[in-house]
Design a protein around this motif. Structure first.
Motif, short mmCIF file in Angstrom:
data_model
loop_
_atom_site.label_atom_id
_atom_site.label_comp_id
_atom_site.label_asym_id
_atom_site.label_seq_id
_atom_site.Cartn_x
_atom_site.Cartn_y
_atom_site.Cartn_z
N ALA A 98 0.85 -1.19 0.00
CA ALA A 98 0.00 0.00 0.00
C ALA A 98 0.89 1.23 0.00
CB ALA A 98 -0.91 0.01 1.23
N GLY A 99 0.43 2.29 -0.67
CA GLY A 99 1.20 3.54 -0.68
C GLY A 99 2.32 3.51 -1.70
N MET A 100 3.39 4.26 -1.38
CA MET A 100 4.52 4.39 -2.31
C MET A 100 5.63 3.41 -1.97
SD MET A 100 3.82 6.57 -4.63
CE MET A 100 5.46 6.67 -5.33
N PRO A 101 6.07 2.62 -2.95
CA PRO A 101 7.25 1.78 -2.73
C PRO A 101 8.45 2.63 -2.31
CG PRO A 101 6.15 1.18 -4.77
CD PRO A 101 5.51 2.45 -4.30
N LEU A 102 9.41 2.00 -1.65
CA LEU A 102 10.64 2.62 -1.16
C LEU A 102 10.45 3.39 0.16
CD1 LEU A 102 11.23 2.29 -4.34
CD2 LEU A 102 13.07 3.91 -3.93
N ILE A 103 9.25 3.88 0.45
CA ILE A 103 9.02 4.62 1.69
C ILE A 103 8.75 3.60 2.79
CG2 ILE A 103 7.71 6.44 2.84
CD1 ILE A 103 9.23 7.40 0.37
N SER A 104 9.83 3.18 3.47
CA SER A 104 9.78 2.10 4.47
C SER A 104 9.25 0.81 3.86
CB SER A 104 8.92 2.50 5.68
OG SER A 104 9.57 3.51 6.43
N ASP A 105 9.46 0.63 2.56
CA ASP A 105 9.06 -0.56 1.82
C ASP A 105 10.19 -0.92 0.85
OD1 ASP A 105 6.58 -1.38 2.84
OD2 ASP A 105 5.51 0.15 1.70
N PRO A 106 10.21 -2.14 0.34
CA PRO A 106 11.27 -2.54 -0.59
C PRO A 106 11.29 -1.68 -1.86
CG PRO A 106 10.05 -4.46 0.19
CD PRO A 106 9.28 -3.25 0.64
N GLY A 107 12.47 -1.60 -2.47
CA GLY A 107 12.61 -0.89 -3.74
C GLY A 107 13.90 -0.11 -3.87
N GLN A 108 14.50 0.30 -2.74
CA GLN A 108 15.71 1.11 -2.80
C GLN A 108 16.85 0.38 -3.49
OE1 GLN A 108 15.82 4.44 -1.29
NE2 GLN A 108 17.48 4.49 -2.77
N LEU A 109 17.02 -0.89 -3.16
CA LEU A 109 18.09 -1.67 -3.78
C LEU A 109 17.89 -1.74 -5.30
CD1 LEU A 109 19.62 -4.93 -2.44
CD2 LEU A 109 18.94 -4.81 -4.83
N LEU A 110 16.66 -1.91 -5.73
CA LEU A 110 16.36 -2.01 -7.16
C LEU A 110 16.71 -0.72 -7.89
CD1 LEU A 110 15.22 -3.44 -9.63
CD2 LEU A 110 12.92 -2.76 -8.88
N THR A 111 16.30 0.42 -7.33
CA THR A 111 16.61 1.69 -8.01
C THR A 111 18.10 1.93 -8.08
OG1 THR A 111 16.29 2.94 -5.93
CG2 THR A 111 14.39 2.74 -7.41
N GLN A 112 18.83 1.53 -7.03
CA GLN A 112 20.29 1.69 -7.06
C GLN A 112 20.91 0.84 -8.16
OE1 GLN A 112 21.28 0.61 -3.03
NE2 GLN A 112 20.92 2.67 -2.23
N GLU A 113 20.40 -0.38 -8.33
CA GLU A 113 20.91 -1.26 -9.39
C GLU A 113 20.56 -0.72 -10.77
OE1 GLU A 113 22.90 -3.99 -9.19
OE2 GLU A 113 23.11 -3.34 -7.11
N LEU A 114 19.37 -0.14 -10.90
CA LEU A 114 18.98 0.45 -12.18
C LEU A 114 19.92 1.59 -12.57
CD1 LEU A 114 15.09 0.57 -11.76
CD2 LEU A 114 16.37 -0.86 -13.34
N ILE A 115 20.25 2.42 -11.59
CA ILE A 115 21.15 3.54 -11.87
C ILE A 115 22.53 3.02 -12.29
CG2 ILE A 115 22.38 5.47 -10.78
CD1 ILE A 115 19.80 5.87 -9.05
N LYS A 116 23.02 1.98 -11.59
CA LYS A 116 24.33 1.39 -11.94
C LYS A 116 24.32 0.84 -13.36
CE LYS A 116 25.65 -0.15 -7.30
NZ LYS A 116 25.86 -1.35 -6.44
N ASN A 117 23.17 0.31 -13.78
CA ASN A 117 23.07 -0.32 -15.10
C ASN A 117 22.52 0.63 -16.17
OD1 ASN A 117 23.57 -3.50 -14.93
ND2 ASN A 117 22.65 -2.83 -13.01
N ASN A 118 22.43 1.92 -15.85
CA ASN A 118 21.95 2.93 -16.81
C ASN A 118 20.57 2.59 -17.37
OD1 ASN A 118 24.25 4.67 -16.72
ND2 ASN A 118 25.36 3.14 -17.92
N LEU A 119 19.71 2.07 -16.49
CA LEU A 119 18.34 1.76 -16.88
C LEU A 119 17.40 2.80 -16.26
CD1 LEU A 119 18.39 -2.11 -16.40
CD2 LEU A 119 18.23 -0.89 -18.57
N ALA A 120 16.45 3.26 -17.05
CA ALA A 120 15.58 4.35 -16.60
C ALA A 120 14.45 3.85 -15.72
CB ALA A 120 15.00 5.08 -17.81
N TYR A 121 13.99 4.71 -14.82
CA TYR A 121 12.76 4.44 -14.08
C TYR A 121 12.05 5.76 -13.84
CZ TYR A 121 15.10 5.89 -9.69
OH TYR A 121 15.75 6.59 -8.70
N THR A 122 10.76 5.67 -13.55
CA THR A 122 9.97 6.87 -13.27
C THR A 122 8.97 6.55 -12.17
OG1 THR A 122 8.71 8.67 -14.28
CG2 THR A 122 8.15 6.43 -14.99
N VAL A 123 8.30 7.58 -11.69
CA VAL A 123 7.37 7.44 -10.56
C VAL A 123 5.96 7.82 -11.00
CG1 VAL A 123 6.78 8.24 -8.23
CG2 VAL A 123 9.19 7.93 -8.89
N VAL A 124 5.01 6.98 -10.67
CA VAL A 124 3.60 7.28 -10.89
C VAL A 124 3.02 7.59 -9.51
CG1 VAL A 124 1.39 6.42 -11.75
CG2 VAL A 124 3.54 5.72 -12.86
#
Length: 268
Positions: free
Chosen positions: A81-107
């Motif tokens: 419920a709510g926004m991922p990463l805010i005391s929920d999983p997701g931070q590790l994924l976004t860090q890996e995306l940045i390392k791999n030059n893969l884009a992400y966005t927020v809805v």
């Protein structure tokens, strides 16, 4: 593309049109709890394959999602419920995306801390989100000490089995500040109880909680000597360097001046 999608925190109707559009369009949905997400998807007749993405499998799932995204697929990341990463999983994924030059966005979508802040009635012009209190006492004490003099409103998440203990910890650290206990946001039994830390607060011990605490009051340090001021911060858990820095900031003088007073006192 990875889409970080906000989902309802209570009322299932609290979802944006864009979130529904994205969930319908992606190739996969990465969900913290696939069973809970299935309820939301069924409500809006969204049929997409789901991948489990939670704190217990975050690293392996992140690598799997990186591979899928690298193939040009689109993925939506949702939490319970709510926004991922805010005391929920997701931070590790976004860090890996940045390392791999893969884009992400927020809805964008609902976020419990914002709703709770507004429901609290406390100052919403400046606030600080501190999440769940650490389990380890030394970590908890340090966190609370680090923010003891922050003037902005402080926001904490709390589980039902910890809420009374968390309120006690906050009272021990911050004294009788104003607090709002907010639970079950946007659900049928939403409740907001306002009072002071240390009060006996009457609320139902069910659901998920957000604790909103008044920021530090303006303090007058003129009655303290420089050494007493410094020792106060050391007792609160700051190391010597940070304590000197805080005293200098409070008194609007140079750090070297405070340092000299402390050194001279210790040499006496």
């Amino acid at each position: 593309m990875l889409y970080i999608v906000g989902t309802p925190i209570g009322n299932i109707k609290e979802i944006t049109l864009r979130a529904i559009e994205v969930l319908n369009a992606v190739d996969f949905i990465a969900a913290e709890d696939t069973r809970r997400t299935a309820i939301l998807l069924n409500e809006y007749d969204i049929k997409k394959p789901m991948i489990s993405y939670q704190k217990f499998n975050e690293r392996s799932s992140a690598q799997k999602l990186i591979e899928i995204l690298g193939q040009g697929k689109d993925v939506a990341l949702v939490s319970d419920a709510g926004m991922p990463l805010i005391s929920d999983p997701g931070q590790l994924l976004t860090q890996e995306l940045i390392k791999n030059n893969l884009a992400y966005t927020v809805v964008g979508g609902p976020c419990a801390l914002i709703d709770a802040l507004l429901l609290s009635g406390l100052d919403a012009s400046r606030f600080c989100m501190l999440g769940f209190l650490p389990e380890k006492k030394s970590d908890r004490d340090k966190l609370l000490a680090d923010y003891s003099d922050v003037k902005c409103t402080l926001i904490f998440y709390s589980a039902v089995h910890n809420v009374d203990k968390d309120l006690s910890y906050l009272y021990e650290a911050y004294g009788s500040r104003s607090v709002a206990v907010v639970r079950e946001i946007s659900k049928l039994y939403e409740e907001v109880v306002r009072g002071k830390l240390g009060d006996v607060l009457e609320f139902v011990r069910k659901g998920e909680f957000v604790l909103v605490v008044e920021g530090a009051p303006e303090r007058d340090y003129s009655e303290l000597s420089v050494l007493e001021h410094y020792e106060m911060y050391v007792r609160n858990g700051l190391n010597k360097k940070d304590a000197i820095k805080k005293v200098a900031s409070d008194r609007n003088v140079s750090k070297s001046e405070i340092y000299q007073i402390v050194v001279n006192a210790n040499n006496d």
